[in-house]
Write a protein that holds these residues in place. Structure first.
Motif: not given
Length: 283
Positions: A49-67
Motif C-alpha cells: 500500500k501507499i506509504d502516506s507518511e513517507k510521501i509527506e516527509q519527502s514532500q516537506s523535505r523537497l519543498t523546504a529546499a526550493v522555497e
C-alpha cells in the motif's frame, strides 16, 4: 540547450541537494525544474500500500529546499508512490521534460549496471537524454563549487568519435542542442578519436568534417587523435581537461548483447567520475 529538466532523487544519491541551486541552474538556461522522488509501496502487510507518511516527509523535505527559488525558473515537486521507471516516464511526459537527471552508483562489474538498473531500463524505454551524475561527486562539492557546476552544467562536452553510426548520431544530437539554445550555455565540444595505430588521411578528413558540422552551430570545436585504449584515453582526457560531460550513445545497454561483450558505453558508465550525457539510440 535543455530548458525543461527532471531531476530524480532517492535521497541517497545526493541529487536532492540540487534543489538549493535552482537559481544557478536558471543561470545556465534552464526554465523548468521538476524534482521527483518515488516512494516504494509499503510491504508491511499482505497487500502493498501507499506509504502516506513517507510521501509527506519527502514532500516537506523537497519543498523546504526550493522555497527560495527565483521567479526566473519554474520549480515543481513531485513525490509519488510506485515503480521508479514507470513513474519517471509518466512525470517526464506530463512536464514535457527534455532531460532526465539521475544518480549513479559505483559498480564492481559491467553486469552490475544492467541488473535492475533504472538507467538501463530508461534507456530502452525513452528517447529523452539522460544525464548521469556520480553522487560522490555532488557530495564533495562545496556550495561555491556546486553553484558554478550548475551554472555551467553542459558547457563543454566531450564526444568520443570513430566515424561510426553511433558517433555521427552523437554529433547530430549535440548540433541540434546548440542550434536551439537561446544563449551560449553549450559553448564548446571536443571530438576525440582513439585508435590503435597512426590515423589515416581518410580518418583525419572524417573527423575534420564532423568538426566543421558542429562549428556550423556556433560551437567552439577542438579535435584530438589519440593512440591507445578508447576507455582509458577518454577517461584521462575528461580528467585533465575542463569537460562538463562525456556524451555517449548505445543501443545495447541493458540488453542481452551487453551480458556477452561489455560495451564501451557500459564501461564508461561504470568507471567515469565525469558526468555522462547519454542519448538513447533512435527507435
Amino acid at each position: 540547450m535543455f530548458e525543461r529538466i527532471l531531476i530524480c532523487t532517492d535521497f541517497s544519491d545526493g541529487l536532492h541537494r540540487l534543489a538549493y541551486f535552482a537559481a544557478s541552474l536558471s543561470d545556465g538556461g534552464i526554465k523548468q525544474i521538476v524534482f521527483l522522488h518515488v516512494v516504494p509501496l509499503s510491504e508491511t502487510g499482505i497487500i502493498p500500500k501507499i506509504d502516506s507518511e513517507k510521501i509527506e516527509q519527502s514532500q516537506s523535505r523537497l519543498t523546504a529546499a526550493v522555497e527560495n527559488s527565483p521567479t526566473t525558473v519554474d520549480v515543481k515537486i513531485e513525490v509519488q508512490s510506485g515503480q521508479p521507471v514507470q513513474t519517471i516516464l509518466k512525470v517526464a511526459k506530463s512536464y514535457q521534460s527534455e532531460l532526465i537527471v539521475l544518480g549513479s552508483q559505483i559498480h564492481n562489474s559491467p553486469i552490475d549496471i544492467l541488473r535492475g538498473s533504472t538507467m538501463s531500463e530508461l534507456s530502452r524505454r525513452t528517447t529523452i537524454p539522460l544525464l548521469i551524475l556520480r553522487p560522490q561527486l555532488i557530495a564533495a562539492f562545496t556550495t561555491e563549487e556546486l553553484t558554478l557546476r550548475c551554472q555551467h552544467l553542459l558547457r563543454y562536452i566531450l564526444i568520443p568519435y570513430d566515424g561510426c553510426e553511433a558517433s555521427n548520431f552523437l554529433v547530430k544530437q549535440v548540433k541540434q542542442l546548440a542550434q536551439k539554445q537561446a544563449g551560449r550555455f553549450l559553448e564548446r565540444c571536443m571530438l576525440c578519436w582513439v585508435t590503435d595505430s597512426i590515423p589515416t588521411q581518410t580518418e583525419r578528413n572524417i573527423l575534420s568534417n564532423a568538426k566543421v558540422d558542429l562549428e556550423a552551430a556556433n560551437l567552439q570545436v577542438t579535435i584530438d587523435f589519440r593512440r591507445g585504449t578508447p576507455l582509458s584515453e577518454i577517461l584521462e582526457l575528461a580528467q585533465m581537461d575542463e569537460i562538463s560531460a562525456i556524451a555517449i550513445s548505445s543501443g545495447t545497454i541493458g540488453k542481452f548483447q551487453e551480458w556477452i561483450v561489455s560495451s564501451f558505453a557500459a564501461e564508461l558508465l561504470r568507471l567515469s567520475w565525469c558526468p555522462v550525457l547519454f542519448f538513447p539510440s533512435p527507435r
